[in-house]
Design an enzyme around this catalytic site. Structure first.
Site, PDB file in Angstrom:
ATOM      1  CG  HIS A 122      -1.774   0.982   1.140  1.00  0.00           C
ATOM      2  ND1 HIS A 122      -2.994   0.924   1.720  1.00  0.00           N
ATOM      3  CD2 HIS A 122      -1.492   2.333   1.120  1.00  0.00           C
ATOM      4  CE1 HIS A 122      -3.884   2.175   1.559  1.00  0.00           C
ATOM      5  NE2 HIS A 122      -2.783   3.002   1.079  1.00  0.00           N
TER       6      HIS A 122
ATOM      7  CG  HIS B 224      -0.697   7.105  -1.060  1.00  0.00           C
ATOM      8  ND1 HIS B 224      -1.964   7.214  -1.614  1.00  0.00           N
ATOM      9  CD2 HIS B 224      -1.037   6.234   0.272  1.00  0.00           C
ATOM     10  CE1 HIS B 224      -2.775   6.744  -0.907  1.00  0.00           C
ATOM     11  NE2 HIS B 224      -2.444   6.084   0.354  1.00  0.00           N
ATOM     12  CG  LEU B 225       4.784   5.500  -5.862  1.00  0.00           C
ATOM     13  CD1 LEU B 225       5.052   4.746  -7.063  1.00  0.00           C
ATOM     14  CD2 LEU B 225       6.128   5.639  -5.033  1.00  0.00           C
ATOM     15  NE  ARG B 226       0.626  11.905  -2.194  1.00  0.00           N
ATOM     16  CZ  ARG B 226      -0.465  11.503  -1.348  1.00  0.00           C
ATOM     17  NH1 ARG B 226      -1.111  10.937  -1.989  1.00  0.00           N
ATOM     18  NH2 ARG B 226      -0.256  11.700  -0.154  1.00  0.00           N
TER      19      ARG B 226
ATOM     20  CG  ASN C 109      -5.071   8.591  -3.108  1.00  0.00           C
ATOM     21  OD1 ASN C 109      -4.008   8.236  -3.545  1.00  0.00           O
ATOM     22  ND2 ASN C 109      -5.151   9.102  -2.050  1.00  0.00           N
TER      23      ASN C 109
ATOM     24  CE  LYS D 184      -8.002   2.153  -0.519  1.00  0.00           C
ATOM     25  NZ  LYS D 184      -6.627   3.002  -0.414  1.00  0.00           N
TER      26      LYS D 184
ATOM     27  CG  HIS E  21      -9.817   4.479   3.595  1.00  0.00           C
ATOM     28  ND1 HIS E  21      -8.742   5.252   3.590  1.00  0.00           N
ATOM     29  CD2 HIS E  21     -10.699   5.015   4.713  1.00  0.00           C
ATOM     30  CE1 HIS E  21      -8.716   5.947   4.516  1.00  0.00           C
ATOM     31  NE2 HIS E  21     -10.100   5.903   4.978  1.00  0.00           N
TER      32      HIS E  21
ATOM     33  CG  HIS F 258      -5.008   2.363   5.972  1.00  0.00           C
ATOM     34  ND1 HIS F 258      -6.301   2.052   6.306  1.00  0.00           N
ATOM     35  CD2 HIS F 258      -4.857   2.968   4.795  1.00  0.00           C
ATOM     36  CE1 HIS F 258      -6.887   2.914   5.157  1.00  0.00           C
ATOM     37  NE2 HIS F 258      -6.042   3.334   4.393  1.00  0.00           N
TER      38      HIS F 258
ATOM     39  CG  LEU G 263      -7.875  10.603   7.728  1.00  0.00           C
ATOM     40  CD1 LEU G 263      -8.347  11.359   6.589  1.00  0.00           C
ATOM     41  CD2 LEU G 263      -8.628  10.480   8.965  1.00  0.00           C
TER      42      LEU G 263
ATOM     43  CG  ASP H 150      -1.655   4.882   4.016  1.00  0.00           C
ATOM     44  OD1 ASP H 150      -1.634   5.199   2.904  1.00  0.00           O
ATOM     45  OD2 ASP H 150      -2.366   5.230   4.732  1.00  0.00           O
TER      46      ASP H 150
ATOM     47  CG  HIS I  78       0.232  15.140   2.037  1.00  0.00           C
ATOM     48  ND1 HIS I  78      -0.825  15.632   1.100  1.00  0.00           N
ATOM     49  CD2 HIS I  78      -0.310  14.206   2.713  1.00  0.00           C
ATOM     50  CE1 HIS I  78      -1.906  14.402   1.202  1.00  0.00           C
ATOM     51  NE2 HIS I  78      -1.459  13.939   2.136  1.00  0.00           N
TER      52      HIS I  78
ATOM     53  CB  ALA J  23      -5.086  12.604   6.338  1.00  0.00           C
TER      54      ALA J  23
HETATM   55  O1  DOR Z   1      -3.408   9.280   5.683  1.00  0.00           O
HETATM   56  C1  DOR Z   1      -3.806   9.066   4.762  1.00  0.00           C
HETATM   57  N1  DOR Z   1      -3.362   9.752   3.593  1.00  0.00           N
HETATM   58  N2  DOR Z   1      -4.733   8.261   4.399  1.00  0.00           N
HETATM   59  C2  DOR Z   1      -5.198   7.909   3.298  1.00  0.00           C
HETATM   60  O2  DOR Z   1      -6.264   7.213   3.241  1.00  0.00           O
HETATM   61  C3  DOR Z   1      -4.917   8.897   2.102  1.00  0.00           C
HETATM   62  C4  DOR Z   1      -3.574   9.203   2.248  1.00  0.00           C
HETATM   63  C5  DOR Z   1      -3.182  10.340   1.205  1.00  0.00           C
HETATM   64  O3  DOR Z   1      -3.511   9.830   0.005  1.00  0.00           O
HETATM   65  O4  DOR Z   1      -2.328  10.973   1.444  1.00  0.00           O
HETATM   66 ZN    ZN Z   2      -3.524   5.200   1.738  1.00  0.00          ZN
END
Ligand code: DOR
Ligand code: ZN
Length: 350
Positions: free
Chosen positions: A13, A15-17, A41, A99, A136, A174, A219, A247, A251, A263
């Site tokens: 799990h 996030h690479l953006r 996302n 997802k 989620h 998560h 989150l 996860d 940011h 988050a």
């Molecule tokens: O803390 C989080 N950040 N929880 C998520 O479900 C999404 C993630 C994000 O994409 O920043």
């Molecule tokens: Zn996530």
């Protein structure tokens, strides 16, 4: 010097953006991990197989040449998702999972699912072809306390879904509560959970005691200590139903350090060092490999990595960057609040 050799880990799990952030964060994952389930996302989200293939290309273009890394792509489930597209993408090996974000549950989830009945045909198709659904697991009902949203999701959404579709393979992403751990343990098949690095280390005091600390906000939000202890017990038990999904969710600092901060906790850099410490503290180093390198592939029906990595325990604490600098600004790295002594041998960001 103490060392531990295990199969190369995967991150189930991540996030690479995109753009400058992708460029800056990806090498930290590819230095340590062979594969990662890449979250969809983005803005706009990765909805179709063609979106996923285009995103995959951008990831491969940003990847350091010398690192062997396979991104496992996911599709963002919407109420308009086309079951034929999903099935074709899975059969062709282009996408590994779908997802489910309840609309409004978290970062960029506005296009997610409001009414689960609307996605039943897609979920039925996935159950038929053995394609996993990553969930989620939080309700978005504003009358439900944010610390209870995972437990209520299990009762209101997950259990009814599993009764309707027992053949659907589900990953509760998560998990942050004892309720989640117990629920996963109660299932004999088709249900597993990822656990993050940070939820094994912090409880909600990290966010709120002695001042608001936005870099510990994510989150699902970290819960009270009894829940953290349940997560640590599950992760270090070797139970095949629990595996690592960091996860790691970068940011830019200004987006976290403000009146309404995003988050997400960025752990890609020091996850393996943190986990080795957690497993050592729990006297479970012999079960680290199950958590990071074996249980995930087993659930996803993929082979475990053949390559081995070695973790080395140094007598003095190791140094790691406090921030990562992107062309768009800095991103703060997760601080576990204890010294890190373990390091992956040859850990080099190429
Ligand atoms: O803390 C989080 N950040 N929880 C998520 O479900 C999404 C993630 C994000 O994409 O920043
Ligand atoms: Zn996530």
């Amino acid at each position: 010097m103490k060392t531990l050799t295990i199969r190369r880990p995967d991150d189930w799990h991540l996030h690479l953006r995109d753009g400058a952030v992708l460029e800056a964060v990806l090498p930290h994952t590819t230095a340590d991990f062979a594969r990662a389930i890449v979250m969809p996302n983005l803005v706009p989200p990765v909805v179709t197989v063609s979106d996923a293939l285009a995103y995959r290309e951008r990831i491969m273009a940003a990847k350091p040449e010398t690192d062997a890394f396979t991104p496992l792509m996911t599709l963002y489930l919407t109420e308009n998702t086309d079951a034929d597209d999903v099935e074709a993408g899975f059969r062709d090996g282009h996408v590994a999972a779908v997802k489910l974000y309840p609309a409004g549950a978290t970062t960029n989830s506005q296009s997610g699912v409001r009414d689960i009945a609307k996605v039943q045909p897609v979920l039925e198709r996935m159950a038929g072809i053995g394609m996993p659904l990553c969930v989620h697991g939080e309700v978005t009902d504003p009358s439900i306390d944010i610390f209870d949203r995972e437990a209520v999701f299990i009762e209101r959404v997950l259990q009814p879904l599993r009764e309707r579709l027992p053949e659907l393979k589900i990953v509760m992403e998560h998990v942050t509560t004892r309720n989640g751990v117990d629920y996963v343990k109660s299932a004999e098949r088709n249900l597993a959970a990822t656990l993050t690095t940070h939820h094994l280390i912090i409880n909600r005091n990290a966010i709120l005691a002695g001042g608001i600390r936005p870099h510990y906000y994510c989150l699902p939000v970290a819960k009270r200590e009894e829940h953290r202890l349940a997560l640590r017990a599950a992760a270090t038990s070797g139970d095949r139903r629990f595996f690592l999904g960091t996860d790691s969710a970068p940011h830019l600092d200004p987006l976290k350090e403000c009146a309404c901060g995003c988050a997400g906790i960025f752990t890609a850099i020091n996850t393996m060092a943190c986990l080795a410490q957690v497993f050592e503290d729990e006297e479970a180093l012999d079960r680290l490999e199950a958590f990071t390198s074996l249980n995930g592939p087993t659930f996803y029906g993929l082979p475990a990595n053949e390559e081995r990595i070695t973790l080395v325990r140094h007598a003095t604490p190791i140094a790691y960057p406090k921030s990562v600098y992107t062309a768009d600004g800095p991103i703060t790295v997760f601080n576990p609040m204890f010294p890190l002594h373990w390091e992956m041998e040859d850990h080099a960001v190429g």
